[in-house]
Design an enzyme around this catalytic site. Structure first.
Site, short mmCIF file in Angstrom:
data_model
loop_
_atom_site.label_atom_id
_atom_site.label_comp_id
_atom_site.label_asym_id
_atom_site.label_seq_id
_atom_site.Cartn_x
_atom_site.Cartn_y
_atom_site.Cartn_z
N GLY A 14 -32.06 -15.17 -15.51
CA GLY A 14 -33.26 -14.05 -16.16
C GLY A 14 -33.19 -14.70 -17.19
O GLY A 14 -32.09 -15.28 -18.52
N THR B 76 -29.97 -26.16 -33.61
CA THR B 76 -29.46 -25.74 -31.58
C THR B 76 -29.30 -27.25 -30.81
O THR B 76 -30.16 -27.99 -30.65
CB THR B 76 -29.47 -24.56 -30.98
OG1 THR B 76 -31.76 -24.67 -30.70
CG2 THR B 76 -29.86 -23.52 -31.87
N GLU C 213 -45.22 -18.87 -30.97
CA GLU C 213 -46.83 -19.22 -29.50
C GLU C 213 -47.71 -17.79 -29.86
O GLU C 213 -48.62 -18.05 -29.21
CB GLU C 213 -45.74 -18.55 -28.49
CG GLU C 213 -44.91 -19.14 -28.02
CD GLU C 213 -44.01 -18.48 -26.81
OE1 GLU C 213 -43.45 -19.27 -25.70
OE2 GLU C 213 -43.55 -17.53 -26.04
N ASP D 181 -33.80 -18.21 -28.31
CA ASP D 181 -33.55 -16.88 -28.45
C ASP D 181 -32.55 -16.04 -28.83
O ASP D 181 -32.63 -15.13 -29.58
CB ASP D 181 -35.19 -15.90 -27.93
CG ASP D 181 -36.54 -17.11 -27.29
OD1 ASP D 181 -37.04 -17.84 -28.39
OD2 ASP D 181 -36.78 -16.73 -26.42
O1 RIB Z 1 -37.87 -19.13 -25.06
C1 RIB Z 1 -37.81 -18.42 -23.52
C2 RIB Z 1 -39.47 -18.13 -23.19
O2 RIB Z 1 -40.38 -19.29 -23.51
C3 RIB Z 1 -39.45 -17.27 -21.87
O3 RIB Z 1 -39.27 -15.99 -22.34
C4 RIB Z 1 -41.25 -17.35 -21.98
O4 RIB Z 1 -42.39 -16.72 -21.75
C5 RIB Z 1 -41.39 -18.64 -22.98
O5 RIB Z 1 -42.12 -17.72 -24.08
#
Ligand code: RIB
Length: 310
Positions: A289, A222, A142, A254
């Site tokens: 969340g 995954t 990202e 994550d």
């Molecule tokens: O992997 C999930 C994340 O993807 C979110 O928190 C969002 O911000 C995007 O980056």
């Protein structure tokens, strides 16, 4: 046991999560159930998840010089994360993600990178001393690939393990993959990297082998409810998913990657690390969340106990 040290290079976003009965069709307006605002971004999520599991985390990122950016830095500091290498820029706002979560707990995400797009190789170099002190360096896609390449170069020079979440799915050069010790894609991301889609378990093994052919040393693929496939020097190992009632899968990847990194830094094998990371991801999808769903080490231990005694 010595506290594991992890450096994360990556994105920081504000997540706006819309709970919806289902995903809308083009041209359709739907009424949602609820809206939640929280901190997100794949880099920040990995940093927070690793810190809650007991790691000493440094986070290298770029946020806007705005209320969201300041709130993000304050939140990471409260998690015990070393946040002094997070740059605040006047040139772009803090990254933002619009996340739809449906009644099946699936999600769709649109990210507007904002300040994340300005993270540079120089930002990474400014934190070079942190790499030498780490056991693992984590990157995602990202933020610009040049930042990830610089991070992995510094890590390799210091014999530090490099881990890549190749998300959002995109093509990347062999240069980055050749610097990657453990690649953690999902099925969409590995398809983008190899050109092969996965339908069966045999496809999963073949596709992971193709990713290894591109230069990564080990793969942790995954597959959501179908578990995780590990490909390492001893071959392929399938780890089934822990069965839970999911309410929100956002950030589970994550949480998995962060837990994998912490366990590897503690000296566990990749397969054992993936078993523990699967439990962390499973626990996280039972909560609403993104960062709000990541467990502390104490919560994880108690949850595993309850699962084993159920
Ligand atoms: O992997 C999930 C994340 O993807 C979110 O928190 C969002 O911000 C995007 O980056």
């Amino acid at each position: 046991m010595k506290q594991p040290r992890i450096t994360v290079v990556g994105s920081a976003n504000v997540d706006l999560t819309f709970r919806t009965p289902r995903f809308p069709q083009p041209g359709e307006t739907l009424t949602g159930h609820a809206l939640h605002q929280g901190m997100g971004g794949k880099g920040a999520n990995q940093a927070v998840a690793a810190a809650r599991l007991g790691a000493d985390v440094t986070f290298i990122a770029c946020v806007g010089n705005d209320a969201f950016g300041q709130a993000a830095i304050t939140a990471y500091q409260a998690e015990g994360i070393q946040a002094s290498f997070i740059r605040q820029t006047e040139d772009e706002p803090t990254g933002t993600a619009a996340i739809l979560v449906d009644d099946e707990a699936e999600n769709c995400i649109i990210v507007v990178p904002g300040a994340n797009a300005l993270l540079s190789a120089q930002d990474v170099q400014a934190a070079s001393a942190m790499f030498e002190q780490s056991q693992v360096v984590l990157c995602q896609l990202e933020t610009p690939v040049v930042a990830a390449v610089e991070a992995f170069r510094l890590a390799r020079a210091a014999s530090v393990l490099t881990m890549l979440t190749p998300a959002p799915a995109q093509q990347v050069t062999d240069e980055l993959l050749a610097l990657c010790d453990v690649c953690v894609p999902n099925k969409t991301e590995i398809a983008a990297l190899t050109g092969h889609t996965i339908e069966t378990e045999a496809d999963a093994v073949r596709t992971a082998e193709r990713l290894r052919d591109r230069g990564v040393k080990r793969v942790a693929l995954t597959m959501g409810g179908n578990g995780v496939l590990i490909l390492d020097q001893s071959g392929a190992t399938h780890i089934p998913a822990t069965k839970v009632k999911a309410v929100d899968t956002t950030g589970a990847g994550d949480a998995f990657t962060a837990a994998l990194a912490v366990s590897l830094a503690e000296g566990m094998s990749l397969v054992d690390s993936a078993r523990r990371a699967s439990a962390v991801a499973a626990l996280s999808v039972t909560r609403i969340g993104t960062q709000t769903s990541f467990p502390t080490l104490k919560e994880l231990v108690e949850w595993i106990d309850r699962q084993e005694n159920a």
